[in-house]
Motif scaffolding. Structure first.
Motif, mmCIF file in Angstrom:
data_model
loop_
_atom_site.group_PDB
_atom_site.id
_atom_site.type_symbol
_atom_site.label_atom_id
_atom_site.label_comp_id
_atom_site.label_asym_id
_atom_site.label_seq_id
_atom_site.Cartn_x
_atom_site.Cartn_y
_atom_site.Cartn_z
ATOM 1 N N LYS A 14 0.826 -1.207 0.000
ATOM 2 C CA LYS A 14 0.000 0.000 0.000
ATOM 3 C C LYS A 14 0.862 1.261 0.000
ATOM 4 N N MET A 15 1.986 1.226 0.710
ATOM 5 C CA MET A 15 2.883 2.375 0.729
ATOM 6 C C MET A 15 3.507 2.603 -0.646
ATOM 7 N N GLU A 16 3.847 1.537 -1.341
ATOM 8 C CA GLU A 16 4.385 1.673 -2.695
ATOM 9 C C GLU A 16 3.347 2.294 -3.624
ATOM 10 N N LYS A 17 2.097 1.863 -3.503
ATOM 11 C CA LYS A 17 1.022 2.431 -4.311
ATOM 12 C C LYS A 17 0.834 3.911 -3.972
ATOM 13 N N PHE A 18 0.853 4.234 -2.691
ATOM 14 C CA PHE A 18 0.711 5.618 -2.236
ATOM 15 C C PHE A 18 1.858 6.475 -2.772
ATOM 16 N N LYS A 19 3.056 5.954 -2.679
ATOM 17 C CA LYS A 19 4.235 6.660 -3.185
ATOM 18 C C LYS A 19 4.088 6.938 -4.684
ATOM 19 N N ALA A 20 3.596 5.946 -5.429
ATOM 20 C CA ALA A 20 3.400 6.116 -6.867
ATOM 21 C C ALA A 20 2.341 7.184 -7.140
ATOM 22 N N GLN A 21 1.287 7.230 -6.342
ATOM 23 C CA GLN A 21 0.253 8.259 -6.508
ATOM 24 C C GLN A 21 0.837 9.651 -6.278
ATOM 25 N N ILE A 22 1.696 9.776 -5.292
ATOM 26 C CA ILE A 22 2.336 11.056 -5.009
ATOM 27 C C ILE A 22 3.228 11.475 -6.177
ATOM 28 N N GLU A 23 4.013 10.546 -6.654
ATOM 29 C CA GLU A 23 4.904 10.845 -7.788
ATOM 30 C C GLU A 23 4.095 11.212 -9.027
#
Length: 104
Positions: A89-98
């Motif tokens: 979930k953190m990887e997905k969140f990080k991708a959304q931020i990027e």
């Protein structure tokens, strides 16, 4: 208090009141955090509350209560890879931020 000591407290609470009561307590604590966040937002955004310290202290206390509940739930569901799911979930969140940064 160490993590191991906290786990013993959770075990004692579960033995004393039962697991369903512990789930119910977590729901109650999360609801109290929602209320505390909303009061803080009204204070910050609209100046509705004047006593900064009381509102902030309450919010911090509710964060601690919910943190205890999260830790307890993770202990109850220790056979599941909660941290692995969190990592995904953190990887997905990080991708959304990027993505958001790149599209602005």
């Amino acid at each position: 208090m160490t993590y191991e000591e906290r786990l013993k407290v959770y075990d004692e609470a579960t033995k004393l009141w039962g697991v369903v009561a512990q789930y119910d307590q977590c729901v109650e604590e999360m609801a109290e955090l929602i209320v505390a966040i909303n009061k803080y937002k009204r204070k910050v955004l609209h100046g509705e509350y004047k006593d900064d310290k009381k509102i902030i202290d309450n919010l911090v206390e509710e964060i601690a209560d919910v943190s205890m509940c999260i830790e307890q739930m993770k202990y109850f569901f220790k056979d599941y890879d909660i941290d692995g799911i969190l990592d995904k979930k953190m990887e997905k969140f990080k991708a959304q931020i990027e993505d958001k940064k790149n599209n602005n």
